[in-house]
Design an enzyme around this catalytic site. Structure first.
Site, PDB file in Angstrom:
ATOM      1  N   GLU A 150       4.204 -33.209 -13.931  1.00  0.00           N
ATOM      2  CA  GLU A 150       4.650 -33.647 -12.602  1.00  0.00           C
ATOM      3  C   GLU A 150       5.985 -33.009 -12.194  1.00  0.00           C
ATOM      4  O   GLU A 150       6.982 -33.698 -11.965  1.00  0.00           O
ATOM      5  CB  GLU A 150       4.710 -35.174 -12.539  1.00  0.00           C
ATOM      6  CG  GLU A 150       3.329 -35.805 -12.716  1.00  0.00           C
ATOM      7  CD  GLU A 150       3.295 -37.321 -12.508  1.00  0.00           C
ATOM      8  OE1 GLU A 150       4.354 -37.953 -12.556  1.00  0.00           O
ATOM      9  OE2 GLU A 150       2.182 -37.852 -12.297  1.00  0.00           O
ATOM     10  N   GLU A 314      -4.964 -37.826 -14.146  1.00  0.00           N
ATOM     11  CA  GLU A 314      -4.474 -39.180 -14.419  1.00  0.00           C
ATOM     12  C   GLU A 314      -4.937 -40.133 -13.331  1.00  0.00           C
ATOM     13  O   GLU A 314      -4.891 -39.812 -12.146  1.00  0.00           O
ATOM     14  CB  GLU A 314      -2.934 -39.221 -14.433  1.00  0.00           C
ATOM     15  CG  GLU A 314      -2.283 -38.477 -15.569  1.00  0.00           C
ATOM     16  CD  GLU A 314      -0.754 -38.615 -15.545  1.00  0.00           C
ATOM     17  OE1 GLU A 314      -0.250 -39.589 -14.937  1.00  0.00           O
ATOM     18  OE2 GLU A 314      -0.073 -37.756 -16.118  1.00  0.00           O
TER      19      GLU A 314
END
Ligand SMILES: [Zn+2]
Length: 685
Positions: A150, A314
């Site tokens: 991320e 995710e």
């Protein structure tokens, strides 16, 4: 196929064995197998455990867990662990820590807490990635590489300032050109030496103030701030690419990714996608988010690589920990939303996390294995059911593609520019505008691609560009070409105004789109939230008739060849055109001068889709999402019942094989509340 080594849907998620004693590992593997898990992502945050000093690495524990996975037939999405540097690196090389937009240097902690231009960060991260690639290049468990985690921090340190000047010298041939592109004559900003340039921050161009009690952020120089966003996105990308290049050289056959975050403003993902072998992303909606908004983000991520299947890297099996209210996904919702990802092009369904940690901020984030530590939980049972279903699908759907005849243009530079703009309205939000159009198509179950402005438009019949404020070089010409070949183009207020440096094109709005739209917008009125106007339809088209509400911005437009389909109903510009249609070659271009209520957008897009013969694959009741993926001679129709009630769906008098139950379906089929069907049909050759 993402990696032919695993010819089935990838199912698994993030696993942090280094947070647990080894005694638990075997029990975890037993539970993974019970849940049908075939891939684990590890070790995402283990840099401190892998490298304890400058030249001291410890891979033995990772060897052991990798071997265990291979022995148990579970593959590994191998993370390079470079999203959180060890404390000793921050202590020894404090310049690795970033400086925020208020000029404060951060101290060690959190994650993604490094300056993306710091040479020590780059050196250490690439070295770790190289060591891992060399060590595991032939490991039987290795399936996919996962770089960092991320990405997305911005930094304002002296190193970044220096690198920004270098970046600018590559972009602009000389300092005069930079002065011109940033319009530095304004407020006496002219610079004579590259060294006079400083990053835009809260110490200079950027600011926060209060207007009617609301805090708002702004920049005084849009050109500088835009370039800094581009530079910061490129800086994080350079960190990623440093690792990508060394890994690619060692394991050219293994796909490499990093987990993206959907409509994430700081990074221009279209630019990043060129260096991702497969797109992967993290989907964390709240239970209150609209299903259309979730679908749009899947389509945006699929659009990054022109429709290639992506990985849902995710999602939570049950709840998040970081939202204000972390509701549980209701029974059936995790399964339904997992299939929604597949319905939009995912070939991997993965979770954060596999085992719930017991300390720090993610201990209340859902997991396949909850704190109870066994399989007798609602969440585990739902995960195991989905695992069994995905396993039974084998490679049926794998690598199939969606086929969209409609596209919406999405552009990060445009997003930044729209929201850096000082005026006309602080309420104008780019993604919200795109969502309006996407959601109208979503409710009609019409497949839509999200594409960059330099996409190949020839694949589409309808192209929508909501708030296409920034016109990049060549885009207006491409759109003219598209329409003159018979395409339908729709754009809106606040479009065509500036070039890629945020300089207004002189001579009248909408600038380069003026010829195509056949209008001239003379002024832009901004309405307060409690002010509304109306759009009165002149020429009833499809269901579009009568009066609709509009607000936010109202362009005051003159016709220059276009005809008005609707007009404003109120104010001093009552009777002025609000929706126009311009014939251009074999096609038509529409300009919508204000932000209408969603009913108008739905009726308008329905009319245009009908005119092109573009319709839903099946006529389904409201709340039932329908998409299709295609492979070879096979069509797979996904039916997703987002309602809390059972429904019956008519099946177009065709014969289908429903892949989850293995039953033949014809005539109509019952779909229970929150249930899913995947209908396979062989197409005629
Ligand atoms: Zn920096």
């Amino acid at each position: 196929m993402i990696n032919p080594k695993l010819p089935g849907i990838y199912y698994g998620g993030d696993y942090n064995p280094d947070q647990w004693p080894e005694e638990i590992w075997l029990e975890d593997i037993r539970l993974f197998k019970l849940a049908g898990i075939n891939i684990v992502t590890l070790p995402v945050f283990s840099w401190a455990k892998l490298q304890t000093a400058e030249d001291v690495y410890h891979f033995e524990w990772l060897d052991k867990i990798m071997d265990l996975m291979a022995q148990n037939g579970i593959t590994v999405c191998l993370a390079t662990s470079t999203a959180a540097q060890p404390a000793w690196i921050s202590r020894k090389y404090p310049e690795i820590l970033p400086v925020d937009a208020e000029g404060r240097q951060r101290t060690h902690g959190s994650r993604v807490n490094f300056c993306p231009n710091n040479s020590k960060y780059r050196e250490f991260s690439v070295k770790l990635a190289r060591k891992m690639a060399e060590r595991y290049k032939n490991h039987p468990a290795l399936l996919v590489w996962h770089i960092g985690n991320e990405y997305g921090s911005y930094c304002y340190c002296d190193t970044c300032a220096r690198e920004f000047r270098n970046w600018l010298q590559n972009r602009y041939s000389n300092i005069d050109e930079l002065n011109r592109c940033w319009n530095m004559s304004f407020w006496g900003h002219t610079v004579y030496d590259w060294e006079e340039i400083v990053p835009p921050s809260y110490l200079n161009e950027m600011g926060r103030d209060y207007f009617c009690g609301y805090p708002r952020e702004y920049t005084c120089f849009q050109g500088i701030s835009l370039d800094y966003n581009r530079f910061m996105s490129d800086s994080s990308l350079a960190c990623y690419r440093g690792e990508y290049d060394v890994i690619k050289a060692i394991t050219p056959e293994v796909p490499i990714t990093t987990n993206l975050m959907g409509a994430f403003k700081p990074l221009d993902y279209f630019k990043w996608a060129k260096y991702l072998d497969v797109v992967s992303w993290d989907n964390y909606p709240s239970i209150k988010d609209s299903m259309g908004n979730i679908a749009m983000r899947h389509d945006l991520m699929r659009g990054l690589k022109a429709g290639d299947p992506f990985m849902l890297m995710e999602q939570t099996p049950s709840q998040q920990n970081w939202q204000p209210y972390n509701s549980l996904k209701r029974p059936g919702v995790m399964r339904l939303w997992s299939y929604q990802a597949m319905a939009h092009g995912a070939d991997a369904i993965m979770f954060f996390q596999l085992r719930r940690s017991f300390g720090a901020c993610e201990k209340y984030h859902g997991a396949v294995i909850e704190h109870a530590g066994h399989e007798n939980t609602r969440v585990f049972r739902e995960c195991a059911q989905l695992g069994a279903e995905l396993k039974a699908l084998h490679d049926k759907i794998l690598d199939s593609r969606l086929r969209s005849r409609v596209a919406i243009i999405f552009d990060w530079d445009n997003w930044w520019a729209v929201e850096f703009s000082s005026g006309p309205s602080r309420d104008l939000r780019y993604v919200e505008q795109v969502e309006q159009y996407y959601n109208a198509l979503y409710q009609l179950n019409i497949a839509t691609d999200l594409v960059p402005p330099d996409a190949d438009f020839s694949k589409y019949e309808i192209i929508i560009a909501p708030v296409l404020y920034m016109m990049k070089p060549g885009v207006a010409k491409d759109l003219e070409q598209f329409v003159s070949n018979g395409g339908v183009f729709i754009t809106t207020f606040f479009s065509g105004l500036v070039d890629e440096n945020d300089l207004v094109g002189l001579g009248g709005y909408p600038g380069e789109l003026r010829r195509l739209t056949g209008i001239w917008a003379e002024e832009i009125d901004a309405l307060y939230p409690d002010m509304k106007n109306t759009i009165v339809v002149d020429v009833p088209s499809g269901k579009m008739r009568g009066k609709y509400q509009c607000g936010l911005l109202c362009d005051l437009i003159h016709l220059e060849g276009a005809k008005a389909l609707a007009r404003y109903g109120k104010d001093f510009y009552a009777g002025w055109p609000a929706l126009t249609e311009n014939r251009f070659g074999k096609g038509k271009a529409y300009y919508l001068a204000s932000a209408p209520e969603s009913r108008f957008i739905r009726d308008f897009l329905k009319y245009l889709c009908d005119s092109k013969g573009i319709r839903a694959p099946l006529k389904a009741p409201p709340g039932v999402e329908v998409t299709q993926r295609f492979k070879g001679n096979y069509e797979f129709t996904f039916l997703l019942n987002h309602n809390e009630s059972d429904l019956r769906i008519p099946l177009n008098r065709k014969r289908y094989l429903e892949l989850i139950t293995g039953r033949e379906q014809t005539g109509s089929m019952k779909l229970k509340a929150r249930d899913v069907a995947i209908l396979e049909r062989k197409l005629l050759e």
